[in-house]
Design a protein around this motif. Structure first.
Motif, PDB file in Angstrom:
ATOM      1  N   THR A 195      -4.635  58.145  71.600  1.00 55.91           N
ATOM      2  CA  THR A 195      -4.324  57.678  72.955  1.00 55.91           C
ATOM      3  C   THR A 195      -5.504  56.988  73.609  1.00 55.91           C
ATOM      4  O   THR A 195      -5.315  56.163  74.514  1.00 55.91           O
ATOM      5  N   MET A 196      -6.710  57.285  73.168  1.00 59.99           N
ATOM      6  CA  MET A 196      -7.869  56.554  73.675  1.00 59.99           C
ATOM      7  C   MET A 196      -7.899  55.124  73.150  1.00 59.99           C
ATOM      8  O   MET A 196      -8.353  54.206  73.845  1.00 59.99           O
ATOM      9  N   GLY A 197      -7.406  54.924  71.935  1.00 60.61           N
ATOM     10  CA  GLY A 197      -7.490  53.599  71.324  1.00 60.61           C
ATOM     11  C   GLY A 197      -6.227  52.777  71.396  1.00 60.61           C
ATOM     12  O   GLY A 197      -6.268  51.567  71.171  1.00 60.61           O
ATOM     13  N   ARG A 198      -5.112  53.373  71.727  1.00 62.60           N
ATOM     14  CA  ARG A 198      -3.816  52.681  71.749  1.00 62.60           C
ATOM     15  C   ARG A 198      -3.554  52.121  73.141  1.00 62.60           C
ATOM     16  O   ARG A 198      -3.499  52.865  74.129  1.00 62.60           O
ATOM     17  N   LEU A 210       2.335  60.387  69.536  1.00 63.53           N
ATOM     18  CA  LEU A 210       1.974  59.323  68.598  1.00 63.53           C
ATOM     19  C   LEU A 210       3.088  58.297  68.426  1.00 63.53           C
ATOM     20  O   LEU A 210       2.889  57.273  67.758  1.00 63.53           O
ATOM     21  N   GLY A 211       4.239  58.544  69.013  1.00 65.60           N
ATOM     22  CA  GLY A 211       5.354  57.618  68.885  1.00 65.60           C
ATOM     23  C   GLY A 211       5.841  57.514  67.451  1.00 65.60           C
ATOM     24  O   GLY A 211       5.735  58.458  66.661  1.00 65.60           O
ATOM     25  N   GLY A 212       6.343  56.373  67.093  1.00 68.45           N
ATOM     26  CA  GLY A 212       6.858  56.164  65.751  1.00 68.45           C
ATOM     27  C   GLY A 212       5.801  56.349  64.681  1.00 68.45           C
ATOM     28  O   GLY A 212       6.098  56.810  63.569  1.00 68.45           O
ATOM     29  N   ASN A 213       4.554  56.004  64.998  1.00 70.02           N
ATOM     30  CA  ASN A 213       3.481  56.167  64.023  1.00 70.02           C
ATOM     31  C   ASN A 213       3.286  57.624  63.628  1.00 70.02           C
ATOM     32  O   ASN A 213       2.744  57.924  62.563  1.00 70.02           O
ATOM     33  N   ALA A 246      -3.163  48.996  79.241  1.00 63.84           N
ATOM     34  CA  ALA A 246      -4.143  50.066  79.453  1.00 63.84           C
ATOM     35  C   ALA A 246      -4.020  51.093  78.326  1.00 63.84           C
ATOM     36  O   ALA A 246      -2.954  51.257  77.736  1.00 63.84           O
ATOM     37  N   PRO A 247      -5.116  51.809  78.047  1.00 66.13           N
ATOM     38  CA  PRO A 247      -5.043  52.862  77.029  1.00 66.13           C
ATOM     39  C   PRO A 247      -4.044  53.930  77.439  1.00 66.13           C
ATOM     40  O   PRO A 247      -3.924  54.278  78.618  1.00 66.13           O
ATOM     41  N   LEU A 248      -3.340  54.461  76.453  1.00 65.45           N
ATOM     42  CA  LEU A 248      -2.390  55.525  76.749  1.00 65.45           C
ATOM     43  C   LEU A 248      -3.063  56.708  77.439  1.00 65.45           C
ATOM     44  O   LEU A 248      -2.439  57.383  78.266  1.00 65.45           O
ATOM     45  N   ALA A 249      -4.319  56.937  77.117  1.00 65.35           N
ATOM     46  CA  ALA A 249      -5.028  58.070  77.712  1.00 65.35           C
ATOM     47  C   ALA A 249      -5.262  57.907  79.211  1.00 65.35           C
ATOM     48  O   ALA A 249      -5.612  58.883  79.889  1.00 65.35           O
ATOM     49  N   SER A 250      -5.054  56.727  79.747  1.00 65.40           N
ATOM     50  CA  SER A 250      -5.285  56.519  81.177  1.00 65.40           C
ATOM     51  C   SER A 250      -4.065  56.854  82.027  1.00 65.40           C
ATOM     52  O   SER A 250      -4.134  56.805  83.257  1.00 65.40           O
ATOM     53  N   TYR A 251      -2.949  57.182  81.378  1.00 64.90           N
ATOM     54  CA  TYR A 251      -1.730  57.472  82.120  1.00 64.90           C
ATOM     55  C   TYR A 251      -1.639  58.966  82.458  1.00 64.90           C
ATOM     56  O   TYR A 251      -2.073  59.835  81.694  1.00 64.90           O
ATOM     57  N   GLN A 252      -1.047  59.250  83.593  1.00 62.78           N
ATOM     58  CA  GLN A 252      -0.998  60.625  84.076  1.00 62.78           C
ATOM     59  C   GLN A 252      -0.227  61.543  83.125  1.00 62.78           C
ATOM     60  O   GLN A 252      -0.637  62.687  82.880  1.00 62.78           O
ATOM     61  N   LEU A 253       0.912  61.076  82.598  1.00 65.97           N
ATOM     62  CA  LEU A 253       1.689  61.919  81.705  1.00 65.97           C
ATOM     63  C   LEU A 253       0.883  62.300  80.463  1.00 65.97           C
ATOM     64  O   LEU A 253       0.942  63.444  79.997  1.00 65.97           O
ATOM     65  N   THR A 254       0.127  61.340  79.924  1.00 68.78           N
ATOM     66  CA  THR A 254      -0.696  61.624  78.749  1.00 68.78           C
ATOM     67  C   THR A 254      -1.751  62.661  79.076  1.00 68.78           C
ATOM     68  O   THR A 254      -1.957  63.632  78.335  1.00 68.78           O
ATOM     69  N   GLN A 255      -2.434  62.481  80.208  1.00 77.55           N
ATOM     70  CA  GLN A 255      -3.500  63.412  80.563  1.00 77.55           C
ATOM     71  C   GLN A 255      -2.945  64.817  80.840  1.00 77.55           C
ATOM     72  O   GLN A 255      -3.585  65.815  80.501  1.00 77.55           O
ATOM     73  N   ALA A 256      -1.771  64.893  81.434  1.00 80.54           N
ATOM     74  CA  ALA A 256      -1.166  66.197  81.685  1.00 80.54           C
ATOM     75  C   ALA A 256      -0.881  66.921  80.367  1.00 80.54           C
ATOM     76  O   ALA A 256      -1.134  68.132  80.228  1.00 80.54           O
TER      77      ALA A 256
END
Length: 410
Positions: A286-289, A359-362, A294-304
């Motif tokens: 999520t830091m690199g995607r 990770l989604g489909g990956n 924006a990186p996935l890690a910057s979204y609130q749902l991801t951080q939660a």
């Protein structure tokens, strides 16, 4: 939008350590964990995806594990490493961060097969088998579970009959036995008395080249693919009188249960290794995607989700640490082991599944570890006692009433 700050951790457990777990462990304990981690990074991580896909257990890694000092790790004497319970637990979680199948090998070899000989064996049995097993020169398996006797080992139908000359003759079938097809020795538990009476259960040291002993690999598995599970067949397996495990501690089901508790203890820690690896994998991803700029890690749902994972993993390590210190102090109880095995497995499988989703489909490919961990943990959660067995163990501890069978008694 700027890339979010990625904090590094000085903890030997890495970025997931948000409550200062590092301070709980000695320098020796941390050094042991890091040595096993280096082994996993060199010998397991580069190959585990292909081993899992091809359903291969790397037999050649066994002597390497012996040199690492993780086989029969908690036992002293007879060439065994003689390390603390906490050190063994930390080694188990590092091995399972690589793959549950490889940690399971160490558990079957050390906690079950070597544990049975070390706890219950004669001096001759110990001297003959333990030095070779701790070096990885001989492999052992542990035959307790049967096709019709999983959670209820007292109902096993494998029998051992002693003849007039003193020889024992074993007949029966065991199923879901790790390492059976590569084992040099099997610890087989059999009824010497009335079927269904657990008091007559005894353990036997069975060289696997004994006539009448055969092992067949179980195939088609969707879990623990880089591991070996087998069915053992014993047809008039004749053993000398001294093949029995002679210690009084091995009479009845208390003998195998002591070994199972050793294996369950390793799972308390091992499950956290799979959880931590799943967390690290999804944090890196999520830091690199980048999605929607924006990186996935910057979204609130991801951080939660990451926060919830970290809290659960830290809680699991605290539980494992408490149980490990109790084991080293000699105050460990079955209720403690059941608490750790029950909750840490549930926590770990939930984290692995959540990480796969993030990770989604990956996440459904072997390029990423969480779904492999989740699949493996389905087995880890089941063996050495299902959730329900440990719930009932805790229920008995809390109420004083055994509820394992409909005719529950006080």
């Amino acid at each position: 939008m700027s890339t979010p700050f990625h904090a590094e951790s000085d903890s030997f457990l890495g970025r997931v350590d948000v409550v200062g777990l590092d301070a709980l462990f000695s320098e020796q304990e941390k050094a042991t964990a890091l040595a096993v981690r280096a082994f996993v990074d060199e010998h397991i991580r580069p190959h585990i995806a292909s081993w899992y896909e091809d359903a291969v257990f790397p037999r050649e890694i066994v002597p390497e594990m012996g040199r690492l000092g993780v086989l029969g790790m908690p036992y002293a004497g007879y060439g065994c490493p003689g390390r603390s319970a906490v050190e063994y637990g930390l080694a188990a979680q590092e091995l399972e961060a690589g793959d549950s199948g490889l940690r399971t090998f160490v558990s079957v070899q050390g906690s079950l097969a070597m544990g049975a000989i070390h706890k219950h064996g004669s001096e001759e049995q110990k001297e003959h088998w333990l030095p070779r097993m701790t070096a990885g020169e001989a492999v052992g398996c542990f035959g307790l579970t049967e096709p019709g006797a999983g959670s209820d080992p007292a109902s096993m139908t494998t029998t051992a009959r002693q003849e007039a000359g003193g020889d024992w003759v074993l007949n029966g079938t065991k199923r879901w036995i790790g390492l059976g097809t590569i084992a040099d020795v099997a610890i087989v538990w059999a009824q010497t008395g009335e079927i269904g009476d657990g008091r007559g259960v005894r353990g036997f040291v069975v060289p696997t080249d004994t006539p009448g002993f055969t092992a067949e690999a179980i195939t088609g598995k969707l879990s623990m693919r880089a591991s070996i599970q087998t069915e053992l067949h014993l047809e008039d397996v004749r053993l000398p009188a001294d093949a029995i495990l002679p210690a009084d501690s091995a009479i009845g089901l208390k003998g195998p249960f002591q070994c199972l508790n050793e294996a369950r203890y390793g799972i308390v820690w091992g499950a956290m290794g799979a959880a931590r690896d799943s967390f690290d994998a999804v944090l890196d991803y999520t830091m690199g995607r980048t999605q929607f700029g924006a990186p996935l890690a910057s979204y609130q749902l991801t951080q939660a989700k990451l926060a919830d994972m970290a809290v659960a993993i830290n809680r699991g390590y605290l539980l494992a640490h408490q149980i490990g210190r109790a084991k080293d102090a000699g105050t460990l109880t079955p209720a403690m082991i059941s608490t750790g095995k029950l909750d840490n497995c549930r926590v770990a499988i939930g984290i692995a599944r959540d990480a796969r989703e993030m990770l989604g489909g990956n996440g459904v490919t072997l390029e990423h570890s969480p779904l492999r961990h989740a699949n493996n943990l389905e087995s880890v959660r089941t063996y050495e006692g299902t959730d329900e067995v440990h719930q009932l163990t805790l229920g008995r501890h809390l109420t004083g009433i055994g509820a394992f069978a409909p005719h529950a008694t006080r």
